[in-house]
Structure formats: C-alpha cells, structure tokens
Design an enzyme around this catalytic site. Structure first.
Site, PDB file in Angstrom:
ATOM      1  N   HIS A 185      -1.056   4.676  -0.328  1.00  0.00           N
ATOM      2  CA  HIS A 185      -2.160   5.554   0.421  1.00  0.00           C
ATOM      3  C   HIS A 185      -1.784   6.952   0.290  1.00  0.00           C
ATOM      4  CE1 HIS A 185      -5.191   2.891   1.496  1.00  0.00           C
ATOM      5  NE2 HIS A 185      -4.356   2.143   2.233  1.00  0.00           N
ATOM      6  N   HIS A 193      -3.754  -8.222  -3.982  1.00  0.00           N
ATOM      7  CA  HIS A 193      -3.967  -7.026  -2.962  1.00  0.00           C
ATOM      8  C   HIS A 193      -4.457  -7.649  -1.763  1.00  0.00           C
ATOM      9  CE1 HIS A 193      -4.243  -3.332  -0.912  1.00  0.00           C
ATOM     10  NE2 HIS A 193      -5.357  -3.709  -0.500  1.00  0.00           N
ATOM     11  N   ASP A 211      -3.960   0.014  -3.657  1.00  0.00           N
ATOM     12  CA  ASP A 211      -4.175   1.021  -2.721  1.00  0.00           C
ATOM     13  C   ASP A 211      -3.196   1.957  -2.850  1.00  0.00           C
ATOM     14  OD1 ASP A 211      -6.278  -0.567  -1.785  1.00  0.00           O
ATOM     15  OD2 ASP A 211      -5.641  -0.477   0.215  1.00  0.00           O
ATOM     16  N   ASP A 250       0.901  -1.142   0.168  1.00  0.00           N
ATOM     17  CA  ASP A 250       0.104   0.091  -0.014  1.00  0.00           C
ATOM     18  C   ASP A 250       1.015   1.445  -0.051  1.00  0.00           C
ATOM     19  OD1 ASP A 250      -1.711  -2.171   0.533  1.00  0.00           O
ATOM     20  OD2 ASP A 250      -3.113  -1.011   1.878  1.00  0.00           O
ATOM     21  N   HIS A 258      -2.525  -4.976   1.934  1.00  0.00           N
ATOM     22  CA  HIS A 258      -3.933  -4.631   2.242  1.00  0.00           C
ATOM     23  C   HIS A 258      -3.960  -4.489   4.162  1.00  0.00           C
ATOM     24  CE1 HIS A 258      -8.177  -4.714   2.353  1.00  0.00           C
ATOM     25  NE2 HIS A 258      -8.314  -5.621   2.965  1.00  0.00           N
ATOM     26  N   ASN A 266      -8.315  -2.385  -3.057  1.00  0.00           N
ATOM     27  CA  ASN A 266      -9.811  -2.375  -2.522  1.00  0.00           C
ATOM     28  C   ASN A 266     -10.073  -0.870  -2.661  1.00  0.00           C
ATOM     29  OD1 ASN A 266      -8.279  -2.431  -0.305  1.00  0.00           O
ATOM     30  ND2 ASN A 266     -10.003  -1.935   1.055  1.00  0.00           N
ATOM     31  N   HIS A 267      -8.785   0.079  -2.618  1.00  0.00           N
ATOM     32  CA  HIS A 267      -9.208   1.376  -2.574  1.00  0.00           C
ATOM     33  C   HIS A 267      -9.319   2.066  -4.136  1.00  0.00           C
ATOM     34  CE1 HIS A 267      -9.174   3.120   1.554  1.00  0.00           C
ATOM     35  NE2 HIS A 267      -8.572   1.809   2.000  1.00  0.00           N
TER      36      HIS A 267
END
Lengths: 416, 272
Positions: free
Chosen positions: A53, A243, A79, A51, A317, A111-112
């Site tokens: 982010h 992910h 992500d 990730d 994740h 999932n983002h």
C-alpha cells in the site's frame, strides 16, 4: 551502469523517474508478465509478502529485514498501491526489480491493482500530482492487467533452515521438530512452535469422503494429484498464494489456470473472488453482509487443500495487528506487510519465509506425474501431511521521512 | 488449540502513533485524551464476543476522550460504547453499489450460497452521543444553541487533540469512521465527535455530536446533528461547482453543507 540499474537506484532513494522511462519499464514488464501463467510456479526458498500500500519506507525496511533482491527470492501478493503516499515509487521499484531479476521476484495481483479502485484510493491522484498527467497511471494500469492471479510454491522444506543472517551470531541449530519460528527485525527468535500440533483435519477430510477425492497422481496443485502423493514425504508440501482467497467457482488450481486474466478486475466471477474473498469462522460458503463478496470457512479450505495436494494457502488482503494470522488449524495464513498501516494503526508487519527441501540431495520432492514414484517415500507410520516449516519475520514501521508525512501531533485549528 | 499468530513475538510493541494519555485541567474540568494502536487479536476476540458483531477493520479500542468535572459529573467518548449503538440485526443494512449485479449473476450459479453471514449494519453507523458518567445533573432538552461567535474568537488554544475511535474501508467500497476533535481555550472548550460514512455510489452520512463547555458558568451544551444524502446527488453538486470530485468526497468538511439534516437535538445542563 545500465539505465535500468540507474532507475532502480533512483527509486530506492524514493525519487521518481522520467515518464518516458516509466513507459519503457512498464512495456518491458508487460512483455515478461504476459508469458507468466495465471498461477506462477515458484521454487522454495521464497519469502512471501502481503499488502504494501504505497508505504515505500516500510518496503525498504522489509528488504532490510528479509534480505535484498536478488539475494532473497520474493513473492508479493498484491496491493502494492493506494493508501500510502508513495505508491508510485513502491510499485515502480518492484516493477524494475521484476524486469531486472525476473526469476527472483514474483508479483501477483491484488484488488487494488485495478483502474476503478486506484481512482478512489489514491494512486491515480498521486500520479497526477507527481507527473501532472494521468499517463503514468495508465501505463501502470496496463501492467496490472497482466499480473498473475496466484502462485504455487513447490519444494518447500518441512523443517527450518537456520536464518540466512544467523552467521552474525553463533549458529544455533534449529530443531527438526520446529514447525514455526517467529523472529523480530533484529534477527532474534521470539517464539518457536514444535510440530507436535499435528493437524487433525486430514482425518476429517478423508473421513467425510468428499466426492472427487483424486485418484490420479500428478503435480501438486493440479486436479491430477493423489491423496497418496506429494507432501507425505519429507517436504513441506505445496503452498498456494493468492491475494484474497478461494472462490466457489474454483475447486482446483487448474481452474484458476483456465481463467482469462488479462482484463480489469471484474465485479463478479472467479477472478474477482480470488482477489476479494475472506476466510471466516463459518461452515461452508457465506455472503458478506456487504452484499457482494464471499466468505469461506474452515471446511472449504481443508477440502480445497486436500483435493489439490496443498499444505497451506497464503493470502493477504486483511489487516492483522500482529502481521500474520494462521487460521483453520494452520491450513491458511494471512500475511500483512504494511506496518503502522495508513501511518496511524500502530500495527506490526510480517513476511513469511519458506525454506527449500534439501533432504534428498537437492532433488525436490515434487510430484511430477510419475505414478507411484512418491509412494516409495511414504513413511510407514502414516504420519499425516503437515505444513512447511515457516519463519515469520515481524517488523515495525521504518522511521519516516518527515516530508509529506502527517504530523504526529495534530495541528490545532479553530474547528467549529 | 492455540491459534498461531504474531502475538507470540511480543518484543515488537510498536510505539508509533501511540500516546498513552494527555490531559489538562481547566477551572475544575479535567480533559483527557488517550491514543493507542489498534487492538491486537485477543482483545478483538473479546470485543467481538461482547459486542455481538465483528468490529471494524481498524479498531482503536483503547482510545477515548473524556471531560470530567470535580463534582463527579463527566462525559466520555469510547470505542466500545460507540459500536454498541450500531444496529446488530441487519434491518438497516446497506448494500454496496454493485450488489444487485453481483447477486443476480451469483444466484444462477450458486443456489446454495444465499445466506448472509452474521448480518449487521456493517457501515457501523452509530448515533452515539457520548457516555455520561453520572445521572445528575442530566442533560435536558434545550433551545440554546452553541455560541459560535465565542468559538470564532482567536483565543489561545491551550489543548488540542484528535482521537480516532474506529475506521473501516468497507472492503474498498468507501470509508466509515468515528473521530473526535477537541480544543480547550481559557474560558471554554469544544469537542466535536463525528461519524462519517461514504458508501461509494450509494450514500453519504455525517453524524456530529458537539459538546460545548463554558467553564465560568459550568454550562454544558450537547448538540447532535445527523445528515445524509445520496452519493449521486452530492457528486453532481460538487461537479457543478467545478471541483475535484474524488478529493472532495474524501473530506467530510467539504460535504457538510451538501447533506440534508435528518435528525437533530439540543440539550444542556449546568454542573457546579
């Protein structure tokens, strides 16, 4: 300098690029991604990242620690956006690099990377704030729908090559017996683990005589592989990257290949599970206490790896304080690449380097479907399959740009 | 077998956001805050075993706020005790908005997988009001409210801090967190410890514990207020005000007056 290179250098400086150019880049990226399979095939050497982010400055630190594109071949496990303050710059930079060097960077979906999640967790608001309209958010979401669901890394080495930056120091030969090496951001080795920790699960998996043990020989990660196959050779075996994790609807990598991925992440089904599920210390499958989402145990991972001729599953994740976490006798690893997550967790981040198997003069020991071909390479003592040599580079958060960052010392206020 | 993770690479202890401790003493009251990074794997394992439930994703297990009086009396807010008051049985378990949809499709396809792993209140809702360090003097029920007028005066703030105890993103279904905020003025202090939970499309919760200390008299007031409201009700109220709903839903300060009080208590004591 081309427009694309200009855009890359602007984004590297954490500046946004004009909306029409975003539109064009998203369009080009989509054309590239549409051609990719659900499970992208990637050849080692490769550096696997978790990730991000929207922590742009930490992404720059990641490139400093892991090497720049195109020198280093990267695989990002999703992500890219939300939570951090620079989702736009981070995602657009990765996307520009994808368009510029399509063979040197692989992006898979987290999932983002979803319309619904980004409206709640910051990316949508950031687009509105920085562009004054939701257009850029829409362009990006259209790209999300085309991102691959996973990747399979082939041609990994079971041993560790010296670190690519080692030339600055006296080259210290890496013992062939080293399976795992941990390095810090100054390119210093902080720990090594020998391959003596032979994994026991092979015998467990074989003894439990699971139905469907493959009898055919085919490429790693397909339903056609054999227990006599691939990674019993000098190579490190195939590595599946997703992910989140596995799904009860998916018992082979081929089943991932059959999904229709070009859509918003659904609330249920195999595609949802691949992006959302988590490994846990349980037997078999379980439901998350949250009422939606699966948890899977050690036996599930070992069986899946065995049936698909995989030596390892790499996933992201979940936040891990140490940057990475191997579980279930090193059959699965969580890689987390956002240091000091949300600018307040104080965690370190990691990336995972898998080397290239050059032991056979560059001929990759990839099962390619020739029956019996790999049998010649079987070691006579029948050593069980073992994972690829793994180098984890652990790094801290970059010194932050003071603009827009939360003050380290909270500002006093007359709260009631 | 030793699990392999980054804990072996110990040269990388992050210093960001870390503040090993700061304190101020005012008229016999010592106020201390401690802020450190989230726990590493090993302490998380220990805490999991001791608590009996999986701790939240962001677990600031070393963080705390304490108020101690020279007489030996004291109260502190720490992460373990806050989590120890979370329901560990699953009786009050919430479910995410799309849970029913998710399960109905799942039941048909996977009859085998029906068992919820280690059920507990994963919203980490706690009615924690702090850990009192000595039995006497004890808090007793009271009717005297915290004197807001005195707190509204622009007295100089001698000490201010915000300390996070835990936070969890509820697997991207919302947010749940426990945070403490303290300000110390020359004559008094106010500590606000807030549990905030937003389960998207389901429910909102705010549970505030306020500790007020009047240094001159040694009077300590503890107020606890728990509030709840359905997500949709709050969303509609915000929308009717014409406000940016997603942004408002992230900040408990904007939601406080939109939630209904479900529990309330007022206690006090005097230390000498």
């Amino acid at each position: 300098m081309s427009d694309l290179d200009k855009a890359i250098s602007e984004l590297r400086a954490c500046k946004i690029i004009p909306e029409p150019q975003v539109r064009e880049i998203c369009h080009k990226a989509r054309e590239l991604l549409i051609e990719e399979a659900n499970v992208v095939q990637v050849d080692a050497p490769v550096t696997i990242c978790g990730d991000i982010h929207g922590q742009f400055h930490d992404l720059m630190e990641l490139f400093r620690v892991g090497g720049d594109i195109p020198d280093t071949n990267y695989l990002f496990m999703g992500d890219f956006v939300d939570r951090g303050f620079y989702s736009l710059e981070s995602f657009l930079l990765l996307l520009c690099l994808k368009v510029r060097y399509p063979d040197r960077i692989t992006l898979i979906r987290g999932n983002h990377e979803s319309r619904q999640i980004t409206t709640v967790y910051g990316f949508y608001d950031e687009c509105l704030r920085k562009y004054g309209s939701a257009n850029v958010w829409r362009y990006c979401c259209d790209v999300f729908d085309y991102l691959a669901l996973g990747a399979i890394v082939l041609g990994t080495s079971s041993t560790l090559e010296p670190s690519f930056m080692d030339h600055s120091q006296a080259i210290e030969p890496v013992d062939n017996d080293v399976e795992i090496e941990i390095m810090n951001s100054r390119n210093e080795v902080t720990a090594r683990f020998p391959r003596s920790r032979r994994r026991l699960f092979e015998s467990e998996a074989l003894n439990s005589s699971q139905p469907g043990t493959p009898s055919k020989i085919g490429p790693s990660g397909t339903g056609a592989t054999s227990d006599a196959g691939g990674s019993l050779q000098s190579g490190g075996g195939a590595v599946l990257c997703v992910h989140g994790g596995l799904s009860p609807l998916i018992d082979s990598v081929d089943k991932i290949r059959l999904l229709d991925r070009k859509q918003e992440v659904p609330h249920e089904g195999a595609m949802c599970d691949l992006l959302w599920s988590d490994p846990d210390e349980i037997d078999g499958w379980g439901l998350s206490p949250r009422g939606a989402g699966f948890l899977f145990g050690s036996d599930i991972v070992k069986r899946f790896n065995h049936l698909n001729d995989l030596s390892l599953i790499a996933r992201a994740h979940q936040l891990v304080m140490e940057g990475f976490k191997e579980m279930f006798d090193s059959s699965i690893v969580t890689v987390w690449s956002a240091p000091n997550y949300c600018y307040r967790c104080g965690n370190v981040a990691a990336i995972l380097e898998l080397g290239e198997d050059t032991s056979q003069g560059g001929v990759i020991s990839r099962s390619n479907g020739d029956a019996g071909r790999s049998l010649q390479l079987l070691p006579s003592n029948g050593i069980p399959r073992s994972g690829p040599g793994r180098r984890y580079r652990v790094f801290d958060a970059a010194p932050q740009d003071p603009r827009g960052m939360p003050a380290k010392k909270p500002v006093a206020d007359y709260f009631l | 077998m030793m699990p392999v993770d980054g804990r072996a690479g110990l040269n990388c202890v992050p210093q960001t956001a870390a503040d090993a401790g700061s304190s101020i003493t005012q008229q016999g009251f010592k106020i201390t805050t401690r802020k450190l990074p989230i726990l590493k794997a090993e302490p998380i394992e220990q805490m999991t075993a001791k608590l009996g439930i999986a701790p939240p994703e962001m677990i600031f297990g070393d963080n705390m706020v304490s108020i101690e009086h020279s007489s030996g009396w004291g109260v502190n807010f720490n992460t373990y005790d806050a989590l120890d008051r979370v329901d560990k049985t699953g009786d009050s378990m919430l479910q995410v908005a799309h849970s029913r949809e998710w399960q109905s499709t799942r039941e048909k396809k996977h009859e085998g997988i029906t068992e919820v792993v280690k059920p507990f209140d994963w919203s980490y809702s706690t009615d924690y009001k702090g850990s009192v360090q000595s039995k006497s003097p004890a808090f007793e029920a009271s009717t005297k409210a915290i004197p807001l007028e005195l707190l509204k005066r622009p007295d100089p703030i001698l000490f201010f801090d915000e300390v996070m105890l835990y936070e969890d993103e509820m697997a991207d279904n919302g947010i749940t967190l426990y945070s403490c905020k303290i300000r110390v003025m020359p004559q008094r202090l106010l500590l606000l410890c807030r549990f905030f939970m937003r389960l998207d499309n389901v429910l909102l919760r705010i549970r505030d514990t306020r500790i007020y200390v009047e240094f001159g008299t040694g009077e300590v007031i503890r107020e606890y207020v728990a509030k709840e409201e359905q997500y949709e009700v709050v969303r509609q109220k915000l929308a009717s005000r014409g406000q940016d709903v997603p942004a408002q839903l992230r900040d408990p300060n904007n939601l406080n007056d939109l939630l209904l009080i479900v529990d309330k208590s007022l206690e006090s004591l005097v230390v000498r």
